[in-house]
Motif scaffolding. Sequence first.
Motif, mmCIF file in Angstrom:
data_model
loop_
_atom_site.group_PDB
_atom_site.id
_atom_site.type_symbol
_atom_site.label_atom_id
_atom_site.label_comp_id
_atom_site.label_asym_id
_atom_site.label_seq_id
_atom_site.Cartn_x
_atom_site.Cartn_y
_atom_site.Cartn_z
ATOM 1 N N PHE A 133 -23.429 -7.004 24.458
ATOM 2 C CA PHE A 133 -22.349 -6.514 25.532
ATOM 3 C C PHE A 133 -21.096 -6.266 24.643
ATOM 4 O O PHE A 133 -20.027 -5.671 24.200
ATOM 5 C CB PHE A 133 -22.345 -6.816 27.082
ATOM 6 C CG PHE A 133 -20.985 -6.862 27.478
ATOM 7 C CD1 PHE A 133 -20.418 -5.785 27.672
ATOM 8 C CD2 PHE A 133 -20.438 -8.145 27.864
ATOM 9 C CE1 PHE A 133 -19.228 -5.613 29.029
ATOM 10 C CE2 PHE A 133 -19.027 -7.773 28.509
ATOM 11 C CZ PHE A 133 -18.366 -6.038 29.282
ATOM 12 N N ILE A 191 -25.819 -4.710 28.005
ATOM 13 C CA ILE A 191 -25.684 -5.133 29.344
ATOM 14 C C ILE A 191 -25.521 -6.783 29.275
ATOM 15 O O ILE A 191 -25.831 -7.124 28.581
ATOM 16 C CB ILE A 191 -26.826 -5.039 30.102
ATOM 17 C CG1 ILE A 191 -27.345 -3.719 30.463
ATOM 18 C CG2 ILE A 191 -26.540 -5.412 31.726
ATOM 19 C CD1 ILE A 191 -26.593 -2.454 30.959
ATOM 20 N N PRO A 192 -24.275 -7.131 29.630
ATOM 21 C CA PRO A 192 -24.131 -8.406 30.010
ATOM 22 C C PRO A 192 -25.161 -9.118 30.462
ATOM 23 O O PRO A 192 -25.374 -8.892 31.843
ATOM 24 C CB PRO A 192 -22.245 -8.810 30.313
ATOM 25 C CG PRO A 192 -22.156 -7.502 31.149
ATOM 26 C CD PRO A 192 -23.341 -6.110 30.612
ATOM 27 N N MET A 238 -26.105 -10.326 27.934
ATOM 28 C CA MET A 238 -26.611 -10.449 26.480
ATOM 29 C C MET A 238 -25.659 -9.991 25.250
ATOM 30 O O MET A 238 -23.936 -9.138 25.640
ATOM 31 C CB MET A 238 -27.583 -9.539 26.536
ATOM 32 C CG MET A 238 -28.630 -9.632 27.395
ATOM 33 S SD MET A 238 -29.501 -10.670 27.521
ATOM 34 C CE MET A 238 -30.429 -10.568 29.316
ATOM 35 N N PHE A 270 -31.876 -5.341 26.594
ATOM 36 C CA PHE A 270 -30.629 -5.092 27.186
ATOM 37 C C PHE A 270 -29.188 -5.302 26.635
ATOM 38 O O PHE A 270 -28.538 -4.920 26.736
ATOM 39 C CB PHE A 270 -31.005 -6.178 28.241
ATOM 40 C CG PHE A 270 -31.494 -6.014 29.428
ATOM 41 C CD1 PHE A 270 -31.191 -4.925 30.524
ATOM 42 C CD2 PHE A 270 -32.773 -6.933 30.318
ATOM 43 C CE1 PHE A 270 -32.000 -4.245 31.379
ATOM 44 C CE2 PHE A 270 -33.665 -6.272 31.411
ATOM 45 C CZ PHE A 270 -32.643 -5.120 31.805
ATOM 46 N N THR A 289 -28.559 -1.805 24.813
ATOM 47 C CA THR A 289 -27.631 -1.328 25.915
ATOM 48 C C THR A 289 -26.668 -1.463 26.176
ATOM 49 O O THR A 289 -25.578 -0.972 26.404
ATOM 50 C CB THR A 289 -28.917 -1.287 26.962
ATOM 51 O OG1 THR A 289 -30.134 -1.294 26.914
ATOM 52 C CG2 THR A 289 -28.736 -0.240 27.800
#
Lengths: 495, 491
Positions: A400, A394-395, A397, A389, A392
């Motif tokens: 982001f 995505i918060p 994390m 994640f 990718t």
Amino acid sequence: MIDSLSLIVVLPELLLLVMACVIAIVDLGVNSRLRGLTHWLTMATLAAVAYVCADFAMDGRTFYAFGRMTVSDPMGNWLKCFSAIALMVTLVYGRPYAADRGMLRGGELFTLSLFSLLGMFVMVSGSNFLVLYLGLEVMTLSSYALVALRRDHATSTEAAMKYFVLGAMASGFLLYGMSMLYGATGSLDINEVFRAIASGRINHQVLVFGLVFIVAGLAFKLGAAPFHMWIPDVYHGAPTAITLLIGSAPELASFGIAMRLLVEGLIPLAIDWQQMLMVLAVASLLVGNLAAIAQSNLKRMLAYSTIAQMGFVLLGLAAGVVDGSTANAQAAYSSAMFYIVTYVLTFLAAFGIILLLAREGFESEEIADLAGLNQRSPLYAGIMAICMFSLTGIPPMVGFYAKLMVLQALVAGGTVLHIGLAVFAVLASLVGAFYYLRVIKVMYFDSPITATTVSAPADVRAVLTVNGALVLVLGIVPGWLMALCTEAVLKTLAS
Amino acid sequence: MGLLSLAIWTPIVFGAVLLALGRDEQARAVRWIALVGSIVSFLVTLPLYSRFQTGTAQMQFVEKAPWIETFNINYHLGLDGLSFWFVPLTAFITVIVVISAWEAITERVNQYMAAFLILSGLMIGVFCALDAILFYVFFEATLIPMYLIIGVWGGPNKIYAAFKFFLYTLLGSLLMLVALIYLYGASGGSFDIATWHQLPLPMTAQTLLFFGFLAAFAVKVPMWPVHTWLPDVHVEAPTGGSAVLAAIMLKLGAYGFVRFSMPIAPDASREWAWFMIALSIIAIIYVGLVALVQRDMKKLVAYSSVAHMGFVTLGFFIFNPLGVSGGLVQMISHGFVSAAMFLCIGVLYDRVHSREIASYGGVVNTMPNFAAFALLFAMANSGLPATAGFVGEWMVILGTVKANFWLGLAAASALIWAPAYNLWMYKRVYLGPVSNDNVRQLTDINSREYLMLGLLALAVLYMGIHPKPFTDVMDASVANLLKHVAASKLN
């Protein structure tokens, strides 16, 4: 020329060099399977070095040593500190794996990785073309040997050959570019080169010619498309522990050398190299993300994903100078630094899981090998999921915020080109989401092939847990690391 | 710690505890902890109501602390009339979902319950956030638990659905992120949403921002024609997942319109209102007709959700107080009604393991109590007066008629489509003689299901009969919003 201040400035390098030699000798008397004494000596050395670097970095001042051959500034020292920590983590994860595969029969793994780290340190703190090149060669030569450490293993030796040939070519490019700049400016000293170029009296064409070679060489080292060909093969072919080694700390060093060469030395030519970096970035995002989708091998997939992630770093580096103004420089370069630091952190944890799943005589390399990991070990599946994640973006994390900083720097550039690049990067990371999600899908949605639970030595488990947790915790409180990067870059730019 | 922080973090902390608990042998303890956690986090939201001051558009319960100082990002929370009701609603639905999963989920119970509790905290965070990055973090983070909920506990085609859900909504949000970063630059380095409301912006910028936001929110609502992910996801998601998705997650998108699009880009909103209205009318009429021909009950309710959310966006872009409050009321009532509809399907599915309408018939004979609940919810879904479903739709229709008679007429046609698909489904599933052995062997709902449906029935009836508490809270904020939208930001 060799004064006491100089010696203090290179204290981390000296410490590494001396200890690498000492450890090589001590190792002659060690014959345990895990090479306990060598291992712990290496760890102690790395911890000491990391501490010294962090101490220097927090001092915040910039020193030149050996007649401006090397420099010690916060950015360099933080990069060195993080590299040393990354190597420590690598060795913790990699030791059981390496022992199972006979890679610890001699202590080369430890001494070679210390020498490789020494090379990185020299690379990061060079203030002269030759010193930078020297560091680069020390690092890469050690890496070639490390990749070939399983000398009876066909894919490893093949990977080592590819790495060597392409790496040597890249070094050649870089050296050629440096020599042209030397010819044009009459100096190897980065600050001298900067002043000569800034004076505007030098033929622009010659400079750009040299610049092209330098950028190509750096792109090779960073693994940016279209100079990325070695990355998937080497990452795939090298023993996983070594893949982790060459994919983590050296990325920090490559970023360091890029900052020294492009920003400190050649920023008057920013208009030219920024264009090249933008093209490289777009190509990397495209090639990396699209090729990663097709991979069934986890190591290859992560290799292509590295290429894509480097695209983001390059975008950060390419957003520094807008219309001749450097107002955006601090935001842009610190975003690139933050990106690469957090990327290495995430990469370490992801490969830590792969190493953990590999057993004696069995490489856990296919994505399918992760099937049902959540049922076998929810903790490790959770760590891997956090990493995916994060990659990718995505918060909450940390990945982001890395993307956020780069996009922010790009959009602050303000031109249509910059905003267009930001939108492109965003769309490319949507493609990226697909293959990162697939890893999570395999771990959580598929049923396990084997019922064996995953066990790990206590130290590996502890470090891995902290590492995975950091990816999440830094995502919840990213402020201090951002401030650290911003501060470090500011001080470097000011000097 | 403020009330809002408490509302956000209580369920998340309980969720984290559950994750640490581990194996399925402890399932019983896990269920009770989850229930206690969800009830506690619902109780935490109750003081909000007693302390909320109506008649002002000011943000209340404000909490503000520096978070990422490098970028001037703050941990900034607050509630106003636009967002207020969604906080207790989310916590309430979470309690219901935990009860609904009591027996239905037997595998990896702790992860299931944890996912819903964490999701609940994140969604409450979205409604409370007054800082754009904080909003975005909560908004995006909801994807993670939802992706896992669909993928791990979903139906046979769950993987396709999970990917479709994630990638569709991620695409929208990423474009919104670029818009947020642009606004950060345009406002001179602030992520404060209220500051952005005051920011003058040229028309081109407003238009681009409007469509950046539209990409995120339209997918989430979902508006026609980007609604195609919703039926697929609903069909595959477990019952609780469907209920939360329809009841709360869709509202995140609609809420975005009133918090971001309309006040930040008012000129572009007015300019493109016709477009939004057209899409909404298509959703109401066309998607309503699509619902009519579904054979799968979940798909039918999913399409009906799209149609009902059409009322929400229609109400917002009519730009009069009735329309906007109607849209908000519709969001709340749809939260209760759609959750109830999906839970009813879940009750049947747990017993028969089919969602096909054709597998049922005459259920009323074997499950009379359940059929009574189902009838109430089907009626509420059709917009019967004295149920929650009526209030919002009626307000939106009235508002629309004020603006344009023909548009109002088109919207009002939903009062034909909705009863048509609801009642026809009800007839085929519940009425008539017992159609097959599966139905013959059905047992009526147990006390747990009674409790769950009873709570929802109370909410549906209360809101239908006495909607004043809901609208009172909103009035001042809606008026303030419309004042914003009416004023041009050009020049």
